[in-house]
Design a protein around this motif. Structure first.
Motif, PDB file in Angstrom:
ATOM      1  N   UNK A 178      15.336   7.778  10.032  1.00 42.01           N
ATOM      2  CA  UNK A 178      14.337   8.176   9.162  1.00 42.01           C
ATOM      3  C   UNK A 178      15.101   7.785   7.812  1.00 42.01           C
ATOM      4  N   UNK A 179      13.983   7.201   6.981  1.00 40.72           N
ATOM      5  CA  UNK A 179      14.331   6.997   5.526  1.00 40.72           C
ATOM      6  C   UNK A 179      13.477   8.192   4.786  1.00 40.72           C
ATOM      7  N   UNK A 180      14.151   8.863   3.833  1.00 40.93           N
ATOM      8  CA  UNK A 180      13.553  10.085   3.286  1.00 40.93           C
ATOM      9  C   UNK A 180      12.715   9.367   2.211  1.00 40.93           C
ATOM     10  N   UNK A 181      11.324   9.900   2.029  1.00 36.64           N
ATOM     11  CA  UNK A 181      10.553   9.397   1.037  1.00 36.64           C
ATOM     12  C   UNK A 181      10.228  10.517   0.037  1.00 36.64           C
ATOM     13  N   UNK A 182      10.009  11.784   0.395  1.00 30.98           N
ATOM     14  CA  UNK A 182       9.557  12.655  -0.568  1.00 30.98           C
ATOM     15  C   UNK A 182      10.004  14.147  -0.320  1.00 30.98           C
ATOM     16  N   UNK A 192       6.595   3.982  10.531  1.00 30.98           N
ATOM     17  CA  UNK A 192       5.509   4.736  10.556  1.00 30.98           C
ATOM     18  C   UNK A 192       5.956   6.028   9.425  1.00 30.98           C
ATOM     19  N   UNK A 193       4.891   6.598   8.940  1.00 30.91           N
ATOM     20  CA  UNK A 193       4.961   7.751   7.824  1.00 30.91           C
ATOM     21  C   UNK A 193       4.784   9.008   8.676  1.00 30.91           C
ATOM     22  N   UNK A 194       5.801   9.974   8.422  1.00 26.95           N
ATOM     23  CA  UNK A 194       6.009  10.907   9.049  1.00 26.95           C
ATOM     24  C   UNK A 194       6.220  12.411   8.093  1.00 26.95           C
ATOM     25  N   UNK A 195       5.283  13.055   8.619  1.00 29.96           N
ATOM     26  CA  UNK A 195       5.411  14.449   7.644  1.00 29.96           C
ATOM     27  C   UNK A 195       6.131  15.413   8.532  1.00 29.96           C
ATOM     28  N   UNK A 196       6.962  16.072   8.225  1.00 27.38           N
ATOM     29  CA  UNK A 196       7.641  17.368   8.667  1.00 27.38           C
ATOM     30  C   UNK A 196       7.251  18.464   8.246  1.00 27.38           C
ATOM     31  N   UNK A 197       6.800  19.580   8.584  1.00 27.77           N
ATOM     32  CA  UNK A 197       6.129  20.890   8.442  1.00 27.77           C
ATOM     33  C   UNK A 197       7.385  21.540   8.880  1.00 27.77           C
ATOM     34  N   UNK A 198       7.936  22.421   8.086  1.00 26.58           N
ATOM     35  CA  UNK A 198       8.813  23.551   8.585  1.00 26.58           C
ATOM     36  C   UNK A 198       8.623  24.809   8.229  1.00 26.58           C
ATOM     37  N   UNK A 199       8.619  25.669   9.306  1.00 27.78           N
ATOM     38  CA  UNK A 199       8.157  27.039   9.438  1.00 27.78           C
ATOM     39  C   UNK A 199       9.000  27.915  10.044  1.00 27.78           C
ATOM     40  N   UNK A 215       6.566  17.186  13.559  1.00 22.82           N
ATOM     41  CA  UNK A 215       6.763  16.077  13.006  1.00 22.82           C
ATOM     42  C   UNK A 215       5.278  15.325  13.442  1.00 22.82           C
ATOM     43  N   UNK A 216       4.775  14.753  12.496  1.00 23.40           N
ATOM     44  CA  UNK A 216       3.316  14.268  12.497  1.00 23.40           C
ATOM     45  C   UNK A 216       3.329  12.931  12.082  1.00 23.40           C
ATOM     46  N   UNK A 242       7.798  28.264   4.555  1.00 20.58           N
ATOM     47  CA  UNK A 242       7.352  27.296   4.636  1.00 20.58           C
ATOM     48  C   UNK A 242       7.794  25.837   3.668  1.00 20.58           C
ATOM     49  N   UNK A 243       8.070  25.051   4.433  1.00 25.87           N
ATOM     50  CA  UNK A 243       8.539  23.764   3.630  1.00 25.87           C
ATOM     51  C   UNK A 243       8.116  22.600   4.084  1.00 25.87           C
ATOM     52  N   UNK A 244       7.767  21.301   3.257  1.00 28.33           N
ATOM     53  CA  UNK A 244       7.402  20.073   3.882  1.00 28.33           C
ATOM     54  C   UNK A 244       7.958  18.833   3.416  1.00 28.33           C
ATOM     55  N   UNK A 245       8.339  17.847   3.802  1.00 27.13           N
ATOM     56  CA  UNK A 245       8.816  16.696   3.357  1.00 27.13           C
ATOM     57  C   UNK A 245       8.013  15.447   4.313  1.00 27.13           C
ATOM     58  N   UNK A 246       8.119  14.314   3.617  1.00 26.31           N
ATOM     59  CA  UNK A 246       7.745  13.060   3.974  1.00 26.31           C
ATOM     60  C   UNK A 246       9.032  11.987   4.408  1.00 26.31           C
ATOM     61  N   UNK A 247       8.924  11.397   5.485  1.00 28.25           N
ATOM     62  CA  UNK A 247      10.019  10.520   5.980  1.00 28.25           C
ATOM     63  C   UNK A 247       9.168   9.158   6.331  1.00 28.25           C
TER      64      UNK A 247
END
Length: 261
Positions: free
Chosen positions: A61-65, A150-157, A204-205, A239-244
């Motif tokens: 995965x390449x880090x985006x945001x 693929x664009x992947x959001x990672x929701x962390x809880x 992971x979405x 909670x945290x979020x990031x985009x890969x």
């Protein structure tokens, strides 16, 4: 058309075998060296591959945001015990395969310099964590295709103590159903924290592309919070979020690490 790349196998195994674990390395590579690092990662990963390895899959995965790293490298295993054993196997196979190339002194020196440069970029300022599959969070659509990025959001809880059932019920009825009903979302996977630094649950979405991601956010942004949403967020402690961007993995049929075009 679906492709049977190893990351698919690994993520499916996450559901069928609750002990499936992933060793994640977050690599902080200077952006100007990112392409070179990834080229070397593919090269030396393939030189260290064999049937004896404990590795069951690999995802890149390449880090985006959000966050402060460049790449997230996922190694999948059948158990946590296989992780340490596989490290020694990988080194043995790498040495064996390089020796079999019968390089002359100049070529061997160049190979050594490349490896030490790769290892230095890999090791400097990296972090690790080990996670285990969450069998209750799994979805793949018929249109799921691993041959493209693929664009992947990672929701962390982190979930509040004693609120696990309320969190899960609200998630399944609310956000999870929204994901499964959206044509731009092709897969959803979940993992739980096992070792290292990280929040308890990752979701992971996977979106087809940036347009699909933007369409979903546009359709849902600013909507009033319903009862499921209220119950969900009431159960969340942190909670945290990031985009890969998913950019490659391991083909289990050819035993080759690859980057998608």
């Amino acid at each position: 058309m679906k492709s049977f790349f190893s990351i698919i196998v690994a993520l499916v195994c996450m559901i069928t075998h609750a002990q499936t674990v992933m060793n994640i390395t977050y690599v902080d590579v200077p952006r100007e060296h990112a392409d070179e690092f990834m080229e070397l990662h593919v090269k030396f990963s393939n030189l260290s591959m064999s049937d004896e390895r404990k590795l069951t899959g690999h995802g890149i995965f390449a880090h985006a945001f959000a966050g402060d790293y460049t790449f997230a490298l996922y190694d999948f295993y059948a158990s946590a015990a296989d992780i340490n054993a596989d490290a020694d196997l990988a080194n043995e196979v790498l040495q064996k395969n390089v020796k079999a190339m019968e390089l002359d002194d100049k070529a061997q020196q160049a190979m050594n310099e490349q490896y030490f440069k790769y290892f230095r970029m890999y090791a400097e300022n990296h972090t690790d964590q080990i996670r285990i599959a969450n069998e209750s969070v799994f979805y793949e659509s018929e249109s799921h295709d691993w041959s493209t990025t693929k664009v992947v959001t990672v929701g962390k809880y982190n979930v509040k103590w004693g609120q696990g059932s309320a969190f899960r019920d609200a998630w399944n009825t609310g956000q999870f159903e929204n994901y499964k009903n959206d044509e731009g979302i092709t897969a959803v996977y979940g993992t739980n924290h096992l070792y290292g630094s990280g929040l308890g649950l990752h979701i992971y979405t996977f979106y087809k592309d940036w347009n699909a991601f933007a369409a979903f956010e546009t359709a849902n942004l600013g909507q009033p919070m319903d009862d499921n949403g209220s119950a969900f967020w009431s159960a969340v402690d942190a909670h945290e979020d990031e985009i890969l961007i998913w950019i490659g993995g391991l083909n289990t049929e050819t035993k080759e690490v690859y980057l998608v075009n």
